[in-house]
Write an enzyme that holds these catalytic residues in place. Sequence first.
Site, PDB file in Angstrom:
ATOM      1  CG  LEU A  15      -1.937  -1.074   1.264  1.00  0.00           C
ATOM      2  CD1 LEU A  15      -2.840  -0.807   2.684  1.00  0.00           C
ATOM      3  CD2 LEU A  15      -3.092  -0.961   0.338  1.00  0.00           C
ATOM      4  CG  ASP A  16       0.454   4.164  -2.964  1.00  0.00           C
ATOM      5  OD1 ASP A  16       1.337   3.404  -3.414  1.00  0.00           O
ATOM      6  OD2 ASP A  16      -0.451   4.752  -3.769  1.00  0.00           O
ATOM      7  CE  LYS A  17       6.364   8.102   4.490  1.00  0.00           C
ATOM      8  NZ  LYS A  17       7.500   8.877   4.399  1.00  0.00           N
ATOM      9  CB  THR A  61      -2.794   3.863   1.047  1.00  0.00           C
ATOM     10  OG1 THR A  61      -2.595   4.715  -0.116  1.00  0.00           O
ATOM     11  CG2 THR A  61      -3.952   3.072   0.968  1.00  0.00           C
TER      12      THR A  61
END
Length: 239
Positions: A102-104, A106
Site C-alpha cells: 500500500l502506498d505510504k 494509504t
Amino acid sequence: MRLDKLLANSGYGSRKEVKAVVKAGAVMIDGKPAKDVKEHVDPDTQEVTVYGEPVDYREFIYLMMNKPQGVLSATEDSRQQTVVDLLTPEEMRFEPFPAGRLDKDTEGFLLLTNDGQLAHRLLSPKKHVPKTYEVHLKSQISREDISDLETGVYIEGGYKTKPAKAEIKTNDSGNTVIYLTITEGKYHQVKQMAKAVGNEVVYLKRLSMGRVSLDPALAPGEYRELTEEELHLLNEPQA
C-alpha cells in the site's frame, strides 16, 4: 529444515541463543542428543524436545494489519518506519513480509506473512484477486465517471484498466466517497484511475482482499492473526 531455524521459529531465542541450548545438551531429536544446530530435522516426522518438552513447531504466520499512514509497506528501510517495524520480536522471528504493498499515505488491510506461495497466489495477475478500497475524492463524481471506472480507463503508459466495480457512498460537495473494487495492482492504480476521470484521491483505505475484510476493531497500526476461516477464504480460488 535446520535445527536452529526450527528452534528459533518456535520461540527458543535467536539462532545464537539456541546454539547455546543445543551445546548444553538440552535438545533431543527422537530421544538422542542433538549435536549440531546445522543438523536437518523434519518436524512432521521427528520428535524434537527441549529440556524434555516437545517443540510445538509452527512454520507460517499470517497477520492482518490496519496499515497506518506514513509507514512503508516494506520489510526494512534505513530511513523510514516499515510495517514490519510495528511487529513484536516474537513475530519478526518468522521473517514476515507484506503480501503486496500500500502506498505510504494509504491505510487499511495489509497481510503480513512468510508464506510465499499464498502471497504469490494473492498477487498473481492471473488469479484476479479482488481488492476493495474506500476512496475519498476531491470533487463530486458523475454517473458517467463511475461507468468509465467500471469499464476501464487509460492510465500511465496507455494501459487500459480491467473491468472494476465502483459504487458511490456519498457524493456531496467536499465529501465524495466511493467504493472501488479492482482485480489488478498497477502502480498507484486507484489514484491514476481517479485522475483519468478528472478527479483526485485525497484519502485511500483498503477494506478487503479476496473474501477477507479488514477487522473494524483494528485501529491504524494494530494487527491480529488471521482466523482459520479467514485463512481458508484467502486460500480458496477466487470467483
